[in-house]
Design a protein around this motif. Structure first.
Motif, PDB file in Angstrom:
ATOM      1  N   GLY A   9      38.983  -8.497 -28.452  1.00  0.00           N
ATOM      2  CA  GLY A   9      38.735  -7.260 -27.647  1.00  0.00           C
ATOM      3  C   GLY A   9      39.788  -6.096 -28.347  1.00  0.00           C
ATOM      4  N   CYS A  10      40.048  -6.393 -29.563  1.00  0.00           N
ATOM      5  CA  CYS A  10      41.118  -5.502 -30.347  1.00  0.00           C
ATOM      6  C   CYS A  10      40.011  -4.588 -31.266  1.00  0.00           C
ATOM      7  N   GLN A  11      40.059  -3.249 -30.665  1.00  0.00           N
ATOM      8  CA  GLN A  11      38.963  -2.284 -31.273  1.00  0.00           C
ATOM      9  C   GLN A  11      39.449  -1.806 -32.730  1.00  0.00           C
ATOM     10  N   PRO A  12      40.776  -1.784 -33.176  1.00  0.00           N
ATOM     11  CA  PRO A  12      41.076  -1.462 -34.468  1.00  0.00           C
ATOM     12  C   PRO A  12      40.742  -2.741 -35.270  1.00  0.00           C
ATOM     13  N   CYS A  13      40.852  -3.960 -34.864  1.00  0.00           N
ATOM     14  CA  CYS A  13      40.539  -5.328 -35.440  1.00  0.00           C
ATOM     15  C   CYS A  13      38.744  -5.151 -35.921  1.00  0.00           C
ATOM     16  N   ASN A  14      38.106  -4.896 -34.839  1.00  0.00           N
ATOM     17  CA  ASN A  14      36.680  -4.796 -34.961  1.00  0.00           C
ATOM     18  C   ASN A  14      36.307  -3.777 -35.897  1.00  0.00           C
ATOM     19  N   ALA A  15      36.972  -2.655 -35.964  1.00  0.00           N
ATOM     20  CA  ALA A  15      36.771  -1.409 -36.919  1.00  0.00           C
ATOM     21  C   ALA A  15      37.227  -2.149 -38.714  1.00  0.00           C
ATOM     22  N   THR A  16      38.292  -2.788 -38.566  1.00  0.00           N
ATOM     23  CA  THR A  16      38.508  -3.183 -40.034  1.00  0.00           C
ATOM     24  C   THR A  16      37.535  -4.189 -40.311  1.00  0.00           C
ATOM     25  N   LYS A  17      37.300  -5.002 -39.465  1.00  0.00           N
ATOM     26  CA  LYS A  17      36.400  -5.936 -40.448  1.00  0.00           C
ATOM     27  C   LYS A  17      34.811  -5.537 -40.485  1.00  0.00           C
ATOM     28  N   ARG A  18      34.525  -4.594 -39.669  1.00  0.00           N
ATOM     29  CA  ARG A  18      33.166  -3.883 -40.016  1.00  0.00           C
ATOM     30  C   ARG A  18      33.574  -3.224 -41.181  1.00  0.00           C
ATOM     31  N   ALA A  19      34.614  -2.480 -41.516  1.00  0.00           N
ATOM     32  CA  ALA A  19      34.793  -1.689 -42.732  1.00  0.00           C
ATOM     33  C   ALA A  19      34.630  -2.698 -43.888  1.00  0.00           C
ATOM     34  N   PHE A  20      35.365  -3.757 -43.878  1.00  0.00           N
ATOM     35  CA  PHE A  20      35.271  -4.661 -44.796  1.00  0.00           C
ATOM     36  C   PHE A  20      33.725  -5.401 -45.239  1.00  0.00           C
ATOM     37  N   ASP A  21      33.048  -5.709 -44.081  1.00  0.00           N
ATOM     38  CA  ASP A  21      31.837  -6.046 -44.198  1.00  0.00           C
ATOM     39  C   ASP A  21      30.879  -4.964 -44.878  1.00  0.00           C
ATOM     40  N   ARG A  22      31.028  -3.620 -44.624  1.00  0.00           N
ATOM     41  CA  ARG A  22      30.161  -2.879 -45.093  1.00  0.00           C
ATOM     42  C   ARG A  22      30.446  -2.382 -46.474  1.00  0.00           C
ATOM     43  N   ALA A  23      31.764  -2.734 -47.049  1.00  0.00           N
ATOM     44  CA  ALA A  23      32.051  -2.759 -48.296  1.00  0.00           C
ATOM     45  C   ALA A  23      31.776  -4.093 -49.217  1.00  0.00           C
ATOM     46  N   GLY A  24      31.385  -4.914 -48.394  1.00  0.00           N
ATOM     47  CA  GLY A  24      30.925  -6.213 -49.157  1.00  0.00           C
ATOM     48  C   GLY A  24      31.966  -7.100 -49.555  1.00  0.00           C
ATOM     49  N   ILE A  25      33.238  -6.760 -49.061  1.00  0.00           N
ATOM     50  CA  ILE A  25      34.315  -7.629 -49.360  1.00  0.00           C
ATOM     51  C   ILE A  25      34.479  -8.766 -48.546  1.00  0.00           C
ATOM     52  N   ASP A  26      34.728  -9.837 -49.115  1.00  0.00           N
ATOM     53  CA  ASP A  26      35.031 -11.033 -48.316  1.00  0.00           C
ATOM     54  C   ASP A  26      36.093 -11.277 -47.805  1.00  0.00           C
ATOM     55  N   PHE A  27      36.484 -11.647 -46.693  1.00  0.00           N
ATOM     56  CA  PHE A  27      37.605 -11.861 -45.940  1.00  0.00           C
ATOM     57  C   PHE A  27      37.529 -12.951 -44.996  1.00  0.00           C
ATOM     58  N   GLY A  28      38.954 -13.294 -44.790  1.00  0.00           N
ATOM     59  CA  GLY A  28      38.946 -14.645 -43.578  1.00  0.00           C
ATOM     60  C   GLY A  28      39.608 -14.018 -42.433  1.00  0.00           C
ATOM     61  N   GLU A  29      39.159 -14.483 -41.226  1.00  0.00           N
ATOM     62  CA  GLU A  29      39.785 -13.813 -40.030  1.00  0.00           C
ATOM     63  C   GLU A  29      40.154 -15.087 -39.179  1.00  0.00           C
ATOM     64  N   VAL A  30      41.638 -14.738 -38.555  1.00  0.00           N
ATOM     65  CA  VAL A  30      42.553 -15.658 -37.854  1.00  0.00           C
ATOM     66  C   VAL A  30      42.884 -15.114 -36.555  1.00  0.00           C
ATOM     67  N   ASP A  31      42.391 -15.572 -35.542  1.00  0.00           N
ATOM     68  CA  ASP A  31      42.710 -15.269 -34.104  1.00  0.00           C
ATOM     69  C   ASP A  31      44.399 -15.574 -33.978  1.00  0.00           C
ATOM     70  N   VAL A  32      45.011 -14.762 -33.753  1.00  0.00           N
ATOM     71  CA  VAL A  32      46.562 -14.922 -33.404  1.00  0.00           C
ATOM     72  C   VAL A  32      46.805 -15.569 -32.048  1.00  0.00           C
TER      73      VAL A  32
END
Length: 121
Positions: A9-32
């Motif tokens: 439910g974190c909108q800034p989190c979703n925006a960050t992940k979308r930006a990395f996806d759009r840029a084609g950058i691989d990342f891992g995600e951890v739910d705190v």
């Protein structure tokens, strides 16, 4: 390696992940919220809000909190410089020749000769 520490439910989190996806950058995600260890790690970095992005490159570690498109773009530039194909010596020579042509164009006619000004009588 890039890790995004987020929560549901974190909108800034979703925006960050979308930006990395759009840029084609691989990342891992951890739910705190699902991992007390990751929450403790994020707090140890000094952050109390998500997302927290941790970039580990060799011995260096960079981290920030919040949606930061400027820092995501910086990661894109780093990725692009790493992905750039090596150039052959001929490519480098051609680029240098083009730069030199722009800086010092070839003259096709001789330079104008200076004229003497006649003295007023």
């Amino acid at each position: 390696m890039i890790t995004v520490y987020s929560q549901p439910g974190c909108q800034p989190c979703n925006a960050t992940k979308r930006a990395f996806d759009r840029a084609g950058i691989d990342f891992g995600e951890v739910d705190v919220t699902a991992s007390p260890e990751s929450l403790a790690y994020v707090k140890s970095l000094g952050y109390a809000a998500t997302p927290v992005v941790v970039v580990e490159r060799g011995d260096s570690v960079e981290h920030w909190s919040g949606y930061r498109p400027d820092l995501i773009r910086a990661q894109t530039r780093i990725k692009d410089s790493v992905d750039a194909r090596p150039q052959s010596p001929n490519d480098v020579r051609r680029q240098l020749d083009r730069r030199l042509e722009v800086r010092s164009p070839k003259r096709t006619s001789p330079p104008p000769t200076p004229r003497r000004m006649s003295q007023a009588r």
